[in-house]
Design a protein around this motif. Structure first.
Motif, short mmCIF file in Angstrom:
data_model
loop_
_atom_site.label_atom_id
_atom_site.label_comp_id
_atom_site.label_asym_id
_atom_site.label_seq_id
_atom_site.Cartn_x
_atom_site.Cartn_y
_atom_site.Cartn_z
N LYS A 51 0.83 -1.20 0.00
CA LYS A 51 0.00 0.00 0.00
C LYS A 51 0.87 1.25 0.00
CE LYS A 51 -3.16 0.00 3.21
NZ LYS A 51 -3.95 -0.34 4.41
N ARG A 52 1.86 1.26 0.86
CA ARG A 52 2.73 2.43 0.97
C ARG A 52 3.56 2.61 -0.31
NH1 ARG A 52 7.71 2.08 2.61
NH2 ARG A 52 7.36 0.13 3.73
N LEU A 53 4.19 1.55 -0.79
CA LEU A 53 5.09 1.66 -1.95
C LEU A 53 4.33 1.87 -3.26
CD1 LEU A 53 7.76 -1.05 -1.04
CD2 LEU A 53 7.92 1.44 -0.79
N PHE A 54 3.22 1.16 -3.45
CA PHE A 54 2.44 1.35 -4.68
C PHE A 54 1.94 2.78 -4.77
CE2 PHE A 54 0.88 -3.35 -5.19
CZ PHE A 54 2.11 -3.72 -5.69
N TYR A 55 1.47 3.31 -3.65
CA TYR A 55 0.94 4.68 -3.68
C TYR A 55 2.07 5.69 -3.89
CZ TYR A 55 -1.63 8.90 -2.47
OH TYR A 55 -2.20 10.15 -2.51
N ARG A 56 3.18 5.50 -3.22
CA ARG A 56 4.28 6.47 -3.31
C ARG A 56 5.02 6.39 -4.64
NH1 ARG A 56 8.63 5.48 0.92
NH2 ARG A 56 9.40 4.05 -0.65
N ASN A 57 5.30 5.17 -5.12
CA ASN A 57 6.18 5.02 -6.28
C ASN A 57 5.48 4.58 -7.56
OD1 ASN A 57 8.30 5.52 -4.48
ND2 ASN A 57 8.53 3.35 -4.02
N GLY A 58 4.26 4.09 -7.43
CA GLY A 58 3.56 3.52 -8.57
C GLY A 58 3.67 2.00 -8.54
N ILE A 59 2.74 1.35 -9.19
CA ILE A 59 2.68 -0.12 -9.16
C ILE A 59 3.79 -0.73 -10.01
CG2 ILE A 59 1.27 -2.13 -9.75
CD1 ILE A 59 -1.20 -0.30 -9.01
N ARG A 60 3.93 -0.26 -11.24
CA ARG A 60 4.98 -0.83 -12.11
C ARG A 60 6.38 -0.60 -11.57
NH1 ARG A 60 2.99 -1.84 -17.82
NH2 ARG A 60 0.85 -1.09 -17.77
N ALA A 61 6.57 0.53 -10.92
CA ALA A 61 7.91 0.88 -10.42
C ALA A 61 8.27 0.14 -9.13
CB ALA A 61 7.99 2.39 -10.18
N THR A 62 7.30 -0.54 -8.55
CA THR A 62 7.54 -1.26 -7.29
C THR A 62 7.61 -2.75 -7.56
OG1 THR A 62 6.31 0.45 -6.09
CG2 THR A 62 6.66 -1.65 -4.96
N GLY A 63 8.79 -3.30 -7.39
CA GLY A 63 8.98 -4.73 -7.65
C GLY A 63 8.63 -5.59 -6.46
N ILE A 64 8.32 -6.82 -6.75
CA ILE A 64 7.99 -7.81 -5.71
C ILE A 64 9.16 -7.97 -4.74
CG2 ILE A 64 7.49 -10.26 -5.30
CD1 ILE A 64 5.12 -8.62 -6.41
N ASP A 65 10.38 -8.01 -5.25
CA ASP A 65 11.54 -8.19 -4.37
C ASP A 65 11.66 -7.04 -3.37
OD1 ASP A 65 12.18 -10.60 -5.54
OD2 ASP A 65 13.64 -9.73 -6.94
N THR A 66 11.34 -5.84 -3.79
CA THR A 66 11.37 -4.69 -2.88
C THR A 66 10.32 -4.84 -1.79
OG1 THR A 66 12.17 -3.25 -4.65
CG2 THR A 66 11.15 -2.17 -2.75
N ILE A 67 9.13 -5.26 -2.18
CA ILE A 67 8.05 -5.45 -1.20
C ILE A 67 8.44 -6.54 -0.22
CG2 ILE A 67 5.66 -6.24 -0.90
CD1 ILE A 67 5.09 -4.83 -3.64
N ILE A 68 8.97 -7.66 -0.72
CA ILE A 68 9.39 -8.77 0.13
C ILE A 68 10.44 -8.30 1.14
CG2 ILE A 68 10.67 -10.96 0.13
CD1 ILE A 68 9.14 -11.61 -2.53
N ALA A 69 11.43 -7.57 0.66
CA ALA A 69 12.51 -7.08 1.54
C ALA A 69 11.97 -6.12 2.59
CB ALA A 69 13.61 -6.43 0.71
N GLU A 70 11.17 -5.15 2.18
CA GLU A 70 10.67 -4.15 3.12
C GLU A 70 9.65 -4.73 4.10
OE1 GLU A 70 9.98 -0.15 2.30
OE2 GLU A 70 11.47 -0.04 0.69
N ALA A 71 8.90 -5.74 3.67
CA ALA A 71 7.93 -6.38 4.55
C ALA A 71 8.60 -7.37 5.50
CB ALA A 71 6.85 -7.08 3.74
N GLY A 72 9.83 -7.76 5.18
CA GLY A 72 10.55 -8.70 6.02
C GLY A 72 9.97 -10.10 5.99
N VAL A 73 9.57 -10.55 4.80
CA VAL A 73 9.01 -11.89 4.66
C VAL A 73 9.85 -12.69 3.66
CG1 VAL A 73 6.66 -11.13 5.17
CG2 VAL A 73 7.41 -11.23 2.79
N ALA A 74 9.69 -13.99 3.70
CA ALA A 74 10.36 -14.86 2.73
C ALA A 74 9.58 -14.84 1.42
CB ALA A 74 10.43 -16.28 3.28
#
Length: 188
Positions: free
Chosen positions: A21-44
């Motif tokens: 929610k935070r990254l998609f809104y701030r950076n856009g959906i296409r610009a936000t990769g899954i790996d970035t979300i995984i890293a920032e969320a702290g999940v495997a």
């Protein structure tokens, strides 16, 4: 311990969705990769895919969550202004949103700009917002609530885009004036 969950103690799905929610809104959906979300969320990675089989699934969940939180905030703002300002309360509620430090326009307009009408949730938000405005018109006793809602939506969408582009000076009062005109024409 206070009993509140820390970010790492929250369920993985919740952490993923909050991060998206935070990254998609701030950076856009296409610009936000899954790996970035995984890293920032702290999940495997496996945890991510167990909760969201694809990025499209995450985008759909993001749109639902954003819709629910935005509508709740917006209707709360409306309630603070509607008795005094009538239909122009829409402009004041929008202005409060525009003043938020993380304002980056409408997540739904941004999604349509990125993907067209590929995500039904983006279009559904606008339909529900128009229904909400129609209800406001009915509550105010205005004639032709369908027409009022359609005209008000043009003002709302225009104000959002202008605010996102940085044209905020006088915007609230301009939008309020247009909404007052719509309200007057629905009282004649």
């Amino acid at each position: 311990m206070t009993g509140t969950k820390t970010k790492s103690a929250a369920p993985a799905r919740e952490r993923i969705l909050e991060t998206a929610k935070r990254l998609f809104y701030r950076n856009g959906i296409r610009a936000t990769g899954i790996d970035t979300i995984i890293a920032e969320a702290g999940v495997a990675k496996m945890s991510f895919y167990n909760n969201f089989p694809s990025k499209d699934d995450l985008v759909r969940a993001f749109l639902v969550a954003r819709h629910e939180s935005w509508m709740a905030a917006f209707s709360g703002r409306m309630e603070r202004h509607i008795e005094e300002r009538g239909l122009a309360a829409l402009a004041f509620a929008l202005d409060e949103w525009f003043a938020e430090p993380d304002f980056r326009g409408c997540a739904f307009i941004n999604t349509v700009a990125e993907f067209g009408q590929a995500f039904e949730g983006a279009m559904g938000h606008k339909v529900e917002l128009e229904d909400y405005v129609r209800g406001i018109a009915t509550r105010l006793g205005l004639s032709a609530p369908e027409r009022v809602a359609g005209e008000a939506m043009i003002v709302i969408e225009g104000a959002i885009v202008r605010a996102q582009m940085g044209f905020r000076e006088g915007l609230r009062d301009q939008a309020a004036s247009l909404l007052q005109s719509i309200e007057r024409s629905a009282r004649d």
